[in-house]
Design a protein around this motif. Structure first.
Motif, PDB file in Angstrom:
ATOM      1  N   ASP A   1      -3.812  11.905  16.966  1.00  0.00           N
ATOM      2  CA  ASP A   1      -3.044  12.510  15.877  1.00  0.00           C
ATOM      3  C   ASP A   1      -2.663  11.429  14.888  1.00  0.00           C
ATOM      4  OD1 ASP A   1      -1.782  14.719  14.562  1.00  0.00           O
ATOM      5  OD2 ASP A   1       0.162  13.932  15.200  1.00  0.00           O
ATOM      6  N   ASP A   2      -2.592  11.809  13.612  1.00  0.00           N
ATOM      7  CA  ASP A   2      -2.126  10.939  12.539  1.00  0.00           C
ATOM      8  C   ASP A   2      -0.792  11.480  12.034  1.00  0.00           C
ATOM      9  OD1 ASP A   2      -4.639   9.820  12.851  1.00  0.00           O
ATOM     10  OD2 ASP A   2      -5.473  10.780  11.058  1.00  0.00           O
ATOM     11  N   ASN A   3      -0.026  10.631  11.340  1.00  0.00           N
ATOM     12  CA  ASN A   3       1.165  11.137  10.680  1.00  0.00           C
ATOM     13  C   ASN A   3       0.767  12.204   9.662  1.00  0.00           C
ATOM     14  OD1 ASN A   3       0.312   8.284   9.925  1.00  0.00           O
ATOM     15  ND2 ASN A   3       1.168   8.983   7.975  1.00  0.00           N
ATOM     16  N   ASN A   4       1.706  13.066   9.303  1.00  0.00           N
ATOM     17  CA  ASN A   4       1.382  14.231   8.473  1.00  0.00           C
ATOM     18  C   ASN A   4       1.110  13.893   7.012  1.00  0.00           C
ATOM     19  OD1 ASN A   4       1.622  15.837  10.698  1.00  0.00           O
ATOM     20  ND2 ASN A   4       3.639  16.634  10.185  1.00  0.00           N
ATOM     21  N   ALA A   5       1.661  12.776   6.524  1.00  0.00           N
ATOM     22  CA  ALA A   5       1.446  12.370   5.137  1.00  0.00           C
ATOM     23  C   ALA A   5       1.577  10.855   5.056  1.00  0.00           C
ATOM     24  CB  ALA A   5       2.456  13.045   4.205  1.00  0.00           C
ATOM     25  N   ALA A   6       1.069  10.303   3.965  1.00  0.00           N
ATOM     26  CA  ALA A   6       1.054   8.848   3.801  1.00  0.00           C
ATOM     27  C   ALA A   6       2.469   8.284   3.683  1.00  0.00           C
ATOM     28  CB  ALA A   6       0.243   8.471   2.575  1.00  0.00           C
ATOM     29  N   PHE A   7       2.605   7.024   4.103  1.00  0.00           N
ATOM     30  CA  PHE A   7       3.840   6.290   3.878  1.00  0.00           C
ATOM     31  C   PHE A   7       3.505   4.993   3.151  1.00  0.00           C
ATOM     32  CE2 PHE A   7       2.308   4.920   8.008  1.00  0.00           C
ATOM     33  CZ  PHE A   7       2.567   3.559   8.068  1.00  0.00           C
ATOM     34  N   THR A   8       4.539   4.251   2.768  1.00  0.00           N
ATOM     35  CA  THR A   8       4.376   3.066   1.928  1.00  0.00           C
ATOM     36  C   THR A   8       4.803   1.808   2.673  1.00  0.00           C
ATOM     37  OG1 THR A   8       4.735   4.325  -0.111  1.00  0.00           O
ATOM     38  CG2 THR A   8       5.151   1.950  -0.210  1.00  0.00           C
ATOM     39  N   ILE A   9       4.037   0.730   2.476  1.00  0.00           N
ATOM     40  CA  ILE A   9       4.462  -0.600   2.907  1.00  0.00           C
ATOM     41  C   ILE A   9       4.593  -1.469   1.669  1.00  0.00           C
ATOM     42  CG2 ILE A   9       3.891  -2.654   4.254  1.00  0.00           C
ATOM     43  CD1 ILE A   9       2.294  -0.946   6.149  1.00  0.00           C
TER      44      ILE A   9
ATOM     45  N   SER B   1       0.837  -1.191   0.000  1.00  0.00           N
ATOM     46  CA  SER B   1       0.000   0.000   0.000  1.00  0.00           C
ATOM     47  C   SER B   1       0.876   1.247   0.000  1.00  0.00           C
ATOM     48  CB  SER B   1      -0.921   0.031   1.221  1.00  0.00           C
ATOM     49  OG  SER B   1      -1.633   1.259   1.276  1.00  0.00           O
ATOM     50  N   THR B   2       0.434   2.255  -0.738  1.00  0.00           N
ATOM     51  CA  THR B   2       1.126   3.554  -0.745  1.00  0.00           C
ATOM     52  C   THR B   2       0.355   4.601   0.050  1.00  0.00           C
ATOM     53  OG1 THR B   2       0.033   4.175  -2.815  1.00  0.00           O
ATOM     54  CG2 THR B   2       2.189   3.107  -2.988  1.00  0.00           C
ATOM     55  N   THR B   3      -0.764   4.175   0.656  1.00  0.00           N
ATOM     56  CA  THR B   3      -1.605   5.131   1.393  1.00  0.00           C
ATOM     57  C   THR B   3      -1.757   4.678   2.838  1.00  0.00           C
ATOM     58  OG1 THR B   3      -3.588   3.988   0.603  1.00  0.00           O
ATOM     59  CG2 THR B   3      -2.846   5.909  -0.654  1.00  0.00           C
ATOM     60  N   CYS B   4      -0.630   4.469   3.520  1.00  0.00           N
ATOM     61  CA  CYS B   4      -0.641   3.979   4.897  1.00  0.00           C
ATOM     62  C   CYS B   4      -0.589   5.141   5.881  1.00  0.00           C
ATOM     63  CB  CYS B   4       0.552   3.069   5.136  1.00  0.00           C
ATOM     64  SG  CYS B   4       0.575   1.616   4.064  1.00  0.00           S
ATOM     65  N   TRP B   5      -1.310   4.971   6.989  1.00  0.00           N
ATOM     66  CA  TRP B   5      -1.358   5.987   8.042  1.00  0.00           C
ATOM     67  C   TRP B   5      -1.275   5.300   9.404  1.00  0.00           C
ATOM     68  CZ3 TRP B   5      -1.691  11.251   7.034  1.00  0.00           C
ATOM     69  CH2 TRP B   5      -1.927  11.594   5.699  1.00  0.00           C
ATOM     70  N   VAL B   6      -0.762   6.034  10.372  1.00  0.00           N
ATOM     71  CA  VAL B   6      -0.731   5.584  11.759  1.00  0.00           C
ATOM     72  C   VAL B   6      -1.479   6.613  12.596  1.00  0.00           C
ATOM     73  CG1 VAL B   6       0.774   5.401  13.781  1.00  0.00           C
ATOM     74  CG2 VAL B   6       1.329   4.149  11.706  1.00  0.00           C
ATOM     75  N   ARG B   7      -2.243   6.140  13.574  1.00  0.00           N
ATOM     76  CA  ARG B   7      -2.984   7.024  14.478  1.00  0.00           C
ATOM     77  C   ARG B   7      -2.706   6.616  15.916  1.00  0.00           C
ATOM     78  NH1 ARG B   7      -9.225   8.207  13.434  1.00  0.00           N
ATOM     79  NH2 ARG B   7      -8.183   9.564  11.910  1.00  0.00           N
ATOM     80  N   VAL B   8      -2.413   7.611  16.749  1.00  0.00           N
ATOM     81  CA  VAL B   8      -2.284   7.401  18.195  1.00  0.00           C
ATOM     82  C   VAL B   8      -3.377   8.220  18.859  1.00  0.00           C
ATOM     83  CG1 VAL B   8      -0.813   7.639  20.223  1.00  0.00           C
ATOM     84  CG2 VAL B   8       0.196   7.013  18.018  1.00  0.00           C
ATOM     85  N   SER B   9      -4.191   7.578  19.687  1.00  0.00           N
ATOM     86  CA  SER B   9      -5.300   8.261  20.352  1.00  0.00           C
ATOM     87  C   SER B   9      -5.210   8.066  21.856  1.00  0.00           C
ATOM     88  CB  SER B   9      -6.647   7.755  19.835  1.00  0.00           C
ATOM     89  OG  SER B   9      -6.789   6.373  20.077  1.00  0.00           O
TER      90      SER B   9
END
Length: 198
Positions: A175-183, A158-166
């Motif tokens: 908060d989410d990361n500022n931009a997408a990352f890739t797996i 995936s090129t549209t990966c996000w992480v969220r910490v709540s």
């Protein structure tokens, strides 16, 4: 106009009025009034002023916000809108620092998710990830402490990966990361046939 509403915090909406004989409906806009989103309603209190305590939703950034209030029994005549725009900003109780966008990570590897927090956060956190740009989320850790988590990545592409910490005690704070990352997958992924084919 001119105020700033912060995600997860209360922004009082106060109106001066005559009695409407019913309920007041409260709405907000983030695009200078082009569209509105319903906030909630309150029965008329019979006095000349009334306040609705609005908990600002998180994850919104706008410098063109407005409030629109109308009386349910006469929405076309008993109504008013903010005189000028105000701002809405996200909560900064939690800030994801890694990943923060642009990384390319390999599936099945272990990477460290890190974040910072303000004293207003509880100190207990949930960690989630998304591989579809935030349309859906998978929880990988719940009710953890500290400011990091060692995450074993899924074997996916995936090129549209996000992480969220709540915040575990108040999930509005996140908060989410500022931009997408890739797996990228660590091993081949069979994509077709993948079940149900004839």
């Amino acid at each position: 106009g001119g105020e700033t509403g912060v995600g997860c915090n209360v922004l009082p909406i106060t109106i001066s009025k005559t009695t409407c004989g019913g309920s007041w409906y409260f709405n907000y806009s983030t695009d200078n009034g082009a569209t509105y989103t319903f906030i909630g309603s309150a029965s008329d209190n019979g006095s000349s002023t009334q306040t609705y305590n609005w908990t600002v939703p998180n994850g919104i950034t706008s410098s063109n916000a407005l409030i629109y209030v109308y009386g349910l029994n006469s929405p076309s005549t008993i109504r008013d809108t903010s005189n000028a725009v105000f701002s809405i900003i996200p909560s900064n109780d939690i800030t994801v620092t890694s990943p923060n966008g642009g990384e390319s990570w390999v599936g099945l590897s272990t990477k460290t998710i890190t974040w910072t927090n303000l004293p207003s956060a509880s100190g207990q956190y949930n960690v989630q990830y998304s591989i579809n740009g935030g349309s859906s989320w998978v929880t990988v850790a719940s009710n953890i402490t500290g400011n990091s988590y060692n995450w074993t990545l899924p074997n996916t592409s995936s090129t549209t990966c996000w992480v969220r910490v709540s915040d575990y005690l108040n999930t509005c704070k996140y908060d989410d990361n500022n931009a997408a990352f890739t797996i990228t997958p660590a091993q081949p992924l069979l994509t077709s046939p993948n079940g149900g084919d004839v």
